[in-house]
Design a protein around this motif. Structure first.
Motif, PDB file in Angstrom:
ATOM      1  N   UNK A 220      88.049  53.291  37.814  1.00  0.00           N
ATOM      2  CA  UNK A 220      86.669  53.347  37.331  1.00  0.00           C
ATOM      3  C   UNK A 220      86.522  54.567  36.420  1.00  0.00           C
ATOM      4  N   UNK A 221      85.775  54.385  35.348  1.00  0.00           N
ATOM      5  CA  UNK A 221      85.607  55.449  34.357  1.00  0.00           C
ATOM      6  C   UNK A 221      84.141  55.856  34.312  1.00  0.00           C
ATOM      7  N   UNK A 222      83.928  57.188  34.413  1.00  0.00           N
ATOM      8  CA  UNK A 222      82.586  57.751  34.316  1.00  0.00           C
ATOM      9  C   UNK A 222      82.476  58.491  32.986  1.00  0.00           C
ATOM     10  N   UNK A 288      87.699  43.940  48.192  1.00  0.00           N
ATOM     11  CA  UNK A 288      88.151  45.196  47.597  1.00  0.00           C
ATOM     12  C   UNK A 288      86.963  46.074  47.210  1.00  0.00           C
ATOM     13  N   UNK A 289      86.370  46.732  48.216  1.00  0.00           N
ATOM     14  CA  UNK A 289      85.274  47.675  48.009  1.00  0.00           C
ATOM     15  C   UNK A 289      85.871  49.062  47.772  1.00  0.00           C
ATOM     16  N   UNK A 290      85.572  49.714  46.656  1.00  0.00           N
ATOM     17  CA  UNK A 290      86.196  51.023  46.383  1.00  0.00           C
ATOM     18  C   UNK A 290      85.911  52.068  47.446  1.00  0.00           C
ATOM     19  N   UNK A 291      84.757  51.993  48.104  1.00  0.00           N
ATOM     20  CA  UNK A 291      84.455  52.975  49.152  1.00  0.00           C
ATOM     21  C   UNK A 291      85.369  52.819  50.364  1.00  0.00           C
ATOM     22  N   UNK A 292      85.940  51.612  50.539  1.00  0.00           N
ATOM     23  CA  UNK A 292      86.812  51.369  51.676  1.00  0.00           C
ATOM     24  C   UNK A 292      88.292  51.592  51.345  1.00  0.00           C
ATOM     25  N   UNK A 293      88.576  51.946  50.099  1.00  0.00           N
ATOM     26  CA  UNK A 293      89.972  52.187  49.721  1.00  0.00           C
ATOM     27  C   UNK A 293      90.508  53.408  50.456  1.00  0.00           C
ATOM     28  N   UNK A 830      78.381  60.078  44.304  1.00  0.00           N
ATOM     29  CA  UNK A 830      77.023  60.336  43.833  1.00  0.00           C
ATOM     30  C   UNK A 830      76.968  60.363  42.305  1.00  0.00           C
ATOM     31  N   UNK A 831      78.009  60.865  41.690  1.00  0.00           N
ATOM     32  CA  UNK A 831      78.051  60.868  40.223  1.00  0.00           C
ATOM     33  C   UNK A 831      77.994  59.446  39.674  1.00  0.00           C
ATOM     34  N   UNK A 832      78.749  58.547  40.279  1.00  0.00           N
ATOM     35  CA  UNK A 832      78.745  57.164  39.806  1.00  0.00           C
ATOM     36  C   UNK A 832      77.413  56.482  40.089  1.00  0.00           C
ATOM     37  N   UNK A 833      76.803  56.767  41.231  1.00  0.00           N
ATOM     38  CA  UNK A 833      75.509  56.162  41.553  1.00  0.00           C
ATOM     39  C   UNK A 833      74.463  56.574  40.521  1.00  0.00           C
ATOM     40  N   UNK A 834      74.400  57.881  40.217  1.00  0.00           N
ATOM     41  CA  UNK A 834      73.428  58.364  39.242  1.00  0.00           C
ATOM     42  C   UNK A 834      73.693  57.780  37.858  1.00  0.00           C
ATOM     43  N   UNK A 835      74.965  57.655  37.504  1.00  0.00           N
ATOM     44  CA  UNK A 835      75.303  57.093  36.200  1.00  0.00           C
ATOM     45  C   UNK A 835      74.887  55.631  36.113  1.00  0.00           C
ATOM     46  N   UNK A 836      75.014  54.876  37.212  1.00  0.00           N
ATOM     47  CA  UNK A 836      74.642  53.465  37.207  1.00  0.00           C
ATOM     48  C   UNK A 836      73.133  53.262  37.091  1.00  0.00           C
ATOM     49  N   UNK A 837      72.378  54.220  37.632  1.00  0.00           N
ATOM     50  CA  UNK A 837      70.937  54.030  37.664  1.00  0.00           C
ATOM     51  C   UNK A 837      70.231  54.571  36.422  1.00  0.00           C
ATOM     52  N   UNK A 861      80.506  50.824  38.495  1.00  0.00           N
ATOM     53  CA  UNK A 861      80.561  49.829  37.430  1.00  0.00           C
ATOM     54  C   UNK A 861      81.762  48.918  37.633  1.00  0.00           C
ATOM     55  N   UNK A 862      81.885  47.843  36.863  1.00  0.00           N
ATOM     56  CA  UNK A 862      83.103  47.021  36.963  1.00  0.00           C
ATOM     57  C   UNK A 862      84.320  47.875  36.633  1.00  0.00           C
ATOM     58  N   UNK A 863      85.419  47.666  37.339  1.00  0.00           N
ATOM     59  CA  UNK A 863      86.597  48.504  37.080  1.00  0.00           C
ATOM     60  C   UNK A 863      87.098  48.333  35.652  1.00  0.00           C
ATOM     61  N   UNK A 864      87.446  49.471  35.031  1.00  0.00           N
ATOM     62  CA  UNK A 864      87.986  49.434  33.672  1.00  0.00           C
ATOM     63  C   UNK A 864      89.399  48.895  33.648  1.00  0.00           C
ATOM     64  N   UNK A 865      90.109  49.052  34.736  1.00  0.00           N
ATOM     65  CA  UNK A 865      91.469  48.549  34.819  1.00  0.00           C
ATOM     66  C   UNK A 865      91.805  48.164  36.241  1.00  0.00           C
ATOM     67  N   UNK A 866      92.534  47.042  36.385  1.00  0.00           N
ATOM     68  CA  UNK A 866      92.983  46.586  37.706  1.00  0.00           C
ATOM     69  C   UNK A 866      94.491  46.390  37.647  1.00  0.00           C
ATOM     70  N   UNK A 867      95.168  47.000  38.583  1.00  0.00           N
ATOM     71  CA  UNK A 867      96.625  46.882  38.674  1.00  0.00           C
ATOM     72  C   UNK A 867      96.982  46.319  40.045  1.00  0.00           C
ATOM     73  N   UNK A 868      97.745  45.248  40.047  1.00  0.00           N
ATOM     74  CA  UNK A 868      98.150  44.597  41.291  1.00  0.00           C
ATOM     75  C   UNK A 868      99.672  44.457  41.282  1.00  0.00           C
ATOM     76  N   UNK A 869     100.280  44.955  42.314  1.00  0.00           N
ATOM     77  CA  UNK A 869     101.739  44.938  42.423  1.00  0.00           C
ATOM     78  C   UNK A 869     102.132  44.012  43.577  1.00  0.00           C
ATOM     79  N   UNK A 870     102.936  42.998  43.261  1.00  0.00           N
ATOM     80  CA  UNK A 870     103.411  42.027  44.247  1.00  0.00           C
ATOM     81  C   UNK A 870     104.921  42.132  44.357  1.00  0.00           C
ATOM     82  N   UNK A 871     105.450  42.107  45.585  1.00  0.00           N
ATOM     83  CA  UNK A 871     106.899  42.161  45.754  1.00  0.00           C
ATOM     84  C   UNK A 871     107.278  41.498  47.078  1.00  0.00           C
ATOM     85  N   UNK A 872     108.465  40.951  47.044  1.00  0.00           N
ATOM     86  CA  UNK A 872     109.007  40.305  48.234  1.00  0.00           C
ATOM     87  C   UNK A 872     110.517  40.224  48.074  1.00  0.00           C
TER      88      UNK A 872
END
Length: 910
Positions: A220-222, A288-293, A830-837, A861-872
């Motif tokens: 996420x970018x502020x 995928x809630x960022x607060x729960x990461x 809090x910075x992101x909340x204030x920026x969103x409002x 805000x919507x994530x600026x970038x999403x990276x998903x790594x899959x392996x098996x």
């Protein structure tokens, strides 16, 4: 029809063989067997060579992570049943999402690889046939060399970062493939769709499938900082010096940025260890809630060339150093004409003082009065709008900041360098240059500064804020000149004080004696009284002689003559301080007295250089050598005359015993009566024919120091200093003060750094000090190479967060302790909340809303970038094949969709 002709085909085969051979040669030279360093203690290195395919130029580059503890490189040979290190890295979780690394390292987790890329100014490899040809060459080279290091070929345009490669081991092979699109397909815009791609690509027929390990990172970018306070406080318009953002009072340097120096804050929320089925992320719902990461990390992106006050001040001051205009050119023709009248008035003052008759009282013709009149004449004819500095600002600078006098200044002869007059002048000139009109304001301030110095000289007011004594040659030349002027004022004050004392004593003696005889002896009596007190040279009055020339010794002529040489010697002795080590004169039993002598003339560095040049130009001839010796012995001659006056009947040996004891050699001898006595004589160098000491002794007169010609003509030297200062251009003034400004800026940086305690800033300050001391040290001053940076980044406050803030300035990415639930994470949230409002409609809080959340506006805000790594790890291509690592790295951004896959195959059992 498209098949190449036989001759053309053979030609391509020859070039291909040469290319393969060259690649093999490079790999063998580098001894690439697959060994590499660890992620934690290694350092990334690279080495490259040029190779050619026909006329096409390539670069082959080896990237590897070198272990700092590794002793030997490339000594181990790969084992047959062990997978290549690159395949092991595909499943390793120690290097997921590295903060700073090559893109192939981020996509595949490699620790060592080779890249073949087109040379500079060479066209990209776009056609499919050329790509396949290069990949075939890579495959043949790896097979022939037995290297297990993966090799990539850069294809398509360079900005697309497209690579195709291969890694070979014993019976195994991994193919590296990349897909890059502009837009993200809707069916693959989530984890579920990417899992479908991954499973279909590996094509495993086992049921159930081995679990797929998942690592996810959302960024996420502020960018919006409008809701926060200014980096600099707004100006106070009620004060005299208000009106400028970041404005400070005279004598202090500003610090900080006028705009936010951080342009972006990047928050990366990471789920490092997930398996399929634990988390849901599809086109309908996402867990995928960022607060729960469980893991948060932050990096900052600074603005390009932000407006920093300290840097701007120094930049403008440096620009002033490079200007060539004189004071007259800067202030304009009108002011220069007035200045010409002022100079003519001042110069005519001395001529009027020397005229035989005066039509006006002598008090009206003093230099200080003429200066005051000229100044009033200038101010009367100068329009208000022509003056760069108004009266209030000028008085604030000169009287309050530069020439301020405190009790500490009055009671101490020494001020700290950081509070010296030159230091305060540099700060005020810098502020005037930046806020009050540039070079014109500096020229005006400098003009008034020189007039103030002349006023203080004429009225015997010491210039406080300067160290006492002779000029300090370690300081800048301007500081030395000001110290020289202070020396002149001190000498002048001392003479005036003694003159007043002697005049009052003469008047008192005349009133008491009332007789002509006693009045006639008054000068001698006063002189005897003064000499008996043993005062230093500065306390001696020049009386009517003014020390310019050594006139006839009236005291000796008028002194009464007595019988007996001894009594005559006593009456003629003048200028004594005290007996010297209980010694007596060689030719009498009188004690040897230390005379009152003149102090050597203080000199600034430019005067020393000038004197050295004059002495050097005299040459090596006998006449030049003699003249050089006489010029250097002026102080010696003065001391000899003072010694003769204090010790009547003395000889050269007496003077040498006091002045240079090493040149008087004593030894014990046996006299005619057999007694052991001490006999002394001059050293051999004193007996050389033509010795200057002997010649000077013969020409020295019996003259006390108070009636000698002055070695240091303070009146003349003071005028020379004032003339030198008046002739300085604004750029010259800035160049003189530049070392003080660099010193002040470094002190300001250290002051601010001491509060934050940032190691990287400490290191930069030390480097700046070292560089400035080298470039500013005379005579090789190089101002063009000076760079002073102003780094002031303050985001958070609180002692517990200081480590986090300082790490942001030093590290590419900093982990947030406690993720979203920690102290730093709460502030970031809090910075992101204030920026969103900001700019959003009024929110309606509901009873179901969490604290700090709104039911309408999301916290992030919507994530600026999403990276998903899959392996098996599954068998390919057949169910009975060896289980090998499979990996897919997915990048989803607003304008990019990238899949970087590494798929391994069993080449023995397929």
């Amino acid at each position: 029809n498209n098949r190449p002709k036989p001759k053309e085909s053979s030609f391509i085969e020859i070039k291909l063989k040469k290319f393969v051979s060259r690649v093999e040669e490079v790999l063998n030279d580098w001894k690439l067997t697959g060994n590499s360093g660890s992620y934690t203690s290694g350092t990334w290195c690279e080495k490259s060579q040029d190779i050619n395919f026909a006329d096409f130029k390539f670069y082959i580059t080896h990237h590897f992570l070198k272990d700092e503890c590794e002793q030997d490189e490339g000594t181990d040979t790969p084992k047959e049943d062990v997978l290549p290190l690159a395949m092991q890295d595909l499943l390793c979780m120690n290097n997921d999402f590295p903060p700073r690394a090559h893109c192939l390292v981020r996509w595949y987790g490699l620790r060592e690889f080779v890249v073949i890329s087109p040379g500079t100014n060479c066209e990209a490899i776009i056609s499919e046939s050329k790509c396949n040809l290069l990949l075939s060459s890579v495959s043949i080279s790896l097979a022939n060399c037995g290297s297990q290091v993966p090799m990539f070929v850069q294809i398509q345009q360079k900005w697309r970062r497209m690579y195709a490669g291969e890694c070979q081991g014993s019976g195994v092979r991994t193919d590296f493939e990349i897909v890059q699109l502009r837009k993200v397909p809707s069916q693959y815009n989530h984890l579920s769709g990417l899992l479908d791609i991954f499973k279909s690509k590996i094509g495993c027929t086992l049921f159930p499938l081995p679990p797929v390990n998942i690592a996810i990172r959302f960024t996420y970018i502020l960018q919006d900082w409008q809701q926060y306070s200014w980096p600099q406080q707004p100006p106070d318009f009620d004060t005299l010096l208000g009106g400028e953002v970041g404005g400070v009072e005279f004598g202090k340097l500003p610090f900080g940025a006028c705009e936010e120096p951080i342009s972006e804050l990047h928050l990366a929320t990471t789920w490092p260890y997930l398996t399929e089925g634990i988390v849901v992320d599809n086109d309908v719902y996402s867990d995928l809630d960022p607060l729960q990461a469980p893991h948060w990390s932050v990096r900052v992106k600074t603005a390009e060339n932000p407006q920093c006050l300290l840097g701007d001040f120094l930049t403008e001051f440096f620009k002033l150093c490079c200007k060539k205009e004189s004071t007259e050119e800067v202030l304009g023709r009108g002011l220069s004409e007035e200045e010409g009248k002022e100079n003519s008035d001042i110069s005519s003052a001395l001529s009027k003082l020397t005229e035989p008759t005066a039509t006006v009282p002598i008090t009206k013709l003093s230099v200080s009065n003429m200066v005051h009149t000229a100044r009033k004449h200038i101010r009367r004819h100068r329009r208000i709008d022509e003056s760069p500095l108004n009266t209030d600002v000028l008085n604030s600078v000169l009287l309050v900041r530069i020439f301020h006098t405190t009790e500490q200044d009055k009671n101490s002869d020494y001020s700290a360098p950081s509070d010296s007059l030159t230091y305060r002048l540099a700060l005020c000139v810098c502020l005037v240059n930046y806020n009050y009109g540039g070079p014109r304001a500096v020229a005006h301030l400098w003009q008034e500064f020189v007039l103030e110095l002349r006023y203080r000289l004429e009225n015997n007011y010491l210039i406080y804020g300067l160290a006492g004594g002779p000029p300090d040659l370690r300081c800048c030349l301007l500081h030395q000149k000001l110290q020289m002027l202070n020396c002149c004022i001190e000498r002048k004050r001392a003479r005036d004080e003694v003159r007043k004392t002697l005049d009052s004593s003469k008047d008192r003696e005349r009133r008491v004696s009332g007789g002509s005889q006693n009045s006639r002896q008054a000068p001698e009596s006063a002189a005897s009284t003064t000499t008996s007190q043993g005062k230093s040279w500065d306390s001696w009055s020049d009386s009517e002689d003014e020390f310019f020339e050594c006139l006839s010794d009236q005291g000796e002529i008028e002194a009464p003559q007595t019988d007996g040489g001894k009594d005559v010697s006593k009456s003629k002795a003048e200028g004594r301080l005290h007996p010297y080590n209980n010694m007596t004169l060689l030719n009498s039993t009188e004690p040897l007295y230390v005379p009152v002598t003149q102090e050597p003339a203080p000199m600034t560095e430019d005067l020393l250089e000038e004197q050295s040049e004059v002495l050097a130009k005299l040459g090596t001839s006998a006449e030049g050598t003699h003249l050089r010796a006489r010029m250097q012995s002026a102080c010696l001659l003065s001391d000899m005359e003072s010694f003769k006056a204090a010790n009547p009947g003395c000889v050269l040996e007496d003077f040498v015993r006091w002045y240079s004891p090493r040149d008087y050699v004593e030894e014990e001898v046996v006299d005619e009566k057999g007694n052991t006595v001490v006999k002394g004589e001059l050293s051999p160098r004193m007996k050389i024919p033509g010795n200057m000491w002997v010649e000077a002794w013969e020409t020295a007169r019996v003259t006390p120091a108070r009636r000698q010609r002055r070695l240091f003509d303070d009146t003349k030297e003071a005028e020379k200093v004032l003339h030198y200062l008046a002739m300085q251009k604004p750029a010259d003034v800035a160049c003189h003060l530049l070392p003080c400004m660099i010193h002040a800026a470094i002190l300001k940086l250290k002051e601010e750094e001491s509060v934050e305690d940032i190691p990287s800033v400490k290191k930069n300050i030390q480097q700046t000090i070292s560089q400035a001391s080298k470039l500013l040290h005379p005579p090789n001053r190089d101002y063009k190479k000076l760079e002073v940076s102003d780094n002031c980044v303050k985001i958070f406050t609180g002692k517990s967060l200081m480590w986090f803030v300082s790490s942001l300035l030093e590290e590419p990415e900093v982990a947030v302790i406690g993720a979203g639930q920690g102290p730093a994470g709460s502030i970031i949230h809090r910075l992101f909340i204030n920026s969103q409002r900001v700019g959003s409609p009024v929110e309606v809080e509901t009873k179901h809303s969490l604290p700090g959340r709104s039911s309408k506006v999301a916290d992030f805000p919507p994530p600026a970038g999403r990276e998903i790594l899959l392996r098996t790890c599954v068998p390919r291509p057949a169910p009975y094949s060896k289980a090998l690592p499979q990996r897919l790295f997915c990048v989803m951004m607003r304008d990019e969709f990238r899949l970087a896959g590494a798929f391994s195959t069993d080449t023995s059992f397929f």
